[in-house]
Write a protein that holds these residues in place. Structure first.
Motif: not given
Length: 507
Positions: A101-103, A106-111, A137-139, A141-148
């Protein structure tokens, strides 16, 4: 916030992301973070000089104010959306393959980085918080869509700040334990606010109830003067109206202000009962010679607007051309924005406003006017502008720009004071400064003031001329008494006939 702090945070983020990709994508990440930061700054609707200072950390090159304004306008377009960047797609794809779940990390770090970028100008608005949430949310949501796979519980950055007032600005809660009870917990959104930071108007009256601290900024320069917000006083609508009606003269102005307040009150009542109401413009034009009470009435109007719920704070920020226009093009927008920022929540009072449009070739004045007009549109409910100046010049000023003409349709004319009014003003100067006027001095003084009124020129000074006369009189009194070794209290406070005559004759 120093550029070094932003640069250090950016380098740390680049290093952290590099751990999750096979190669570095620094340039792509910088461009995407710049776009995200501009999106957040655009939500603030105000150009800050801090933005110009920080942008070179992202881009490696300096930008002009005009370039930043254009970029902010583009970034703030409602239909414009950020795309998920390629570097993030690669991290999410690896997570999907390996069950990591590194992505999400990364989303947290970007935030966290974007919060830092949002705070470069010293505030964090609800609108900026919403833009930040949109990006994160964009990031996610993408994680959710990819099944991360789900990682740690997501950190909510928006909850880390507390709204200060109805203007929507944020500030950290006090750290001093002595004042700990004076603020909401740092990580708690006030109960009257919906999760997105906007008031729940059906269930609670705005604004969100949070104790406010004194965060009044320093004036941009000596040509900008600010009166304290009306919210910091215990005045009532009735007391402010009484103060208005107690002013010397100005009968028509008092009637016009009272009529405006009556109209606002009836419109509010119609709104409460679900009836239609006409569109109300609260911006005003004050016309008249100097010294006719325009600034005093503007200060009272700011208080009345606050007490009637039109403005969230009710302070008056007084300025003129020198407080808005900078020495070279591009900097005027920044200087004007600083004054507007100080006026948000109250009234911006621009004296001798016609000086901004005297010359059709004056690009500096035009830049200031356009910046003010944009702020009036972007900050409805947070900013009222009152412009003032000589009668004919102000009509020419309003007619010179269609934007001004569409926003200013209420004119209050301040007539010159009569001789009797001028004497009353002189007596008020005496009373407020601890002086009295000798009985035998009143008649020659009245005759002099009548003469001043009858022979007044086009730009008669009114109360300012009376103030000058009063100051001359008290200096003459001081010269008369200084050699007296046995001065009584009465002699210290009384302005005699001779004091007044000497002042009138300019001796």
């Amino acid at each position: 916030m120093e550029n070094q702090e932003i640069a250090k945070a950016l380098d740390e983020l680049l290093d952290e992301i590099a751990k999750d990709t096979e190669e570095r994508h620094d340039e792509e990440i910088r461009r995407w973070l710049t776009a995200g930061t501009m999106r957040i700054w655009a939500a603030n609707h105000l150009l800050s000089e801090d933005y110009l200072r920080v942008l070179p950390v992202f881009t490696g090159q300096a930008c002009t104010a005009a370039q930043v304004i254009t970029a902010l306008d583009c970034a703030g377009e409602p239909g414009r959306m950020l795309a998920v960047p390629a570097f993030f797609r690669k991290i999410a794809a690896r997570d999907a393959e390996q069950g990591t779940s590194r992505s999400r990390d990364t989303a947290e770090a970007v935030g966290r980085f974007l919060v830092l970028a949002a705070l470069v100008n010293g505030d964090f608005t609800m609108e900026e918080a919403a833009a930040l949430r949109e990006i994160t949310d964009l990031l996610f949501d993408y994680c959710d869509a990819q099944g991360v796979a789900a990682g740690a519980v997501r950190e909510d950055h928006v909850d880390k700040v507390t709204p200060l007032s109805r203007t929507g600005y944020y500030q950290n809660a006090p750290e001093d334990a002595e004042h700990a009870d004076a603020a909401e917990p740092v990580n708690q959104i006030p109960p009257n606010c919906a999760p997105d930071g906007h008031p729940d108007r059906e269930n609670a009256p705005p604004p969100c109830s949070v104790p406010e601290q004194n965060t009044e900024p320093e004036p941009a320069d000596a040509s900008v003067r600010t009166t304290p917000p009306a919210e910091q006083t215990e005045e009532t609508l009735e007391s402010v109206l009484s103060e208005l009606h107690a002013l010397v003269g100005l009968d028509n102005v008092k009637s016009d202000v009272q009529s405006l307040m009556n109209f606002i009150r009836i419109c509010q009542l119609r709104t409460q009962r679900g009836m239609k109401v006409p569109v109300i413009s609260y911006h005003l034009v004050f016309t008249g010679n100097p010294g006719t009470g325009k600034t005093t009435v503007a200060r009272l109007v700011a208080k009345l607007y606050y007490l009637m719920g039109i403005l969230p704070q009710g302070q008056l920020v007084e300025t003129d051309r020198s407080g808005l226009v900078a020495g070279y093009l591009g900097q005027t927008a920044i200087k004007t924005q600083k004054v507007i920022q100080e006026a948000l929540g109250g009234v911006l009072f621009i004296d001798e406003a016609y000086a901004l449009a005297n010359d059709p070739e004056d690009s500096y004045g035009k830049e200031a006017i356009e910046t003010i007009l944009k702020a009036m549109e972007d900050h409805r409910g947070e900013l009222v502008v009152i412009v003032a100046g000589y009668d004919n010049l102000m009509h020419q000023f309003i007619d010179a720009n269609p934007g001004l003409r569409s926003r200013f349709n209420k004119y209050f004319h301040f007539p010159d004071y009569s001789g009797a009014d001028l004497l009353r003003i002189f007596r008020r100067f005496c009373a407020s400064n601890g002086y009295t006027l000798a009985e035998d001095a009143a008649e020659p003084l009245q005759n002099k003031l009548n003469e001043m009124y009858e022979n007044r020129e086009e730009h008669f000074g009114n109360a300012r001329a009376v103030r000058n006369l009063f100051e001359h009189a008290i200096h003459h009194q001081a010269d008369r008494l200084v050699m007296d070794n046995d001065i009584t209290d009465r002699e210290l406070t009384e302005l005699t006939r001779d004091d007044v005559l000497d002042a009138m004759e300019g001796r």
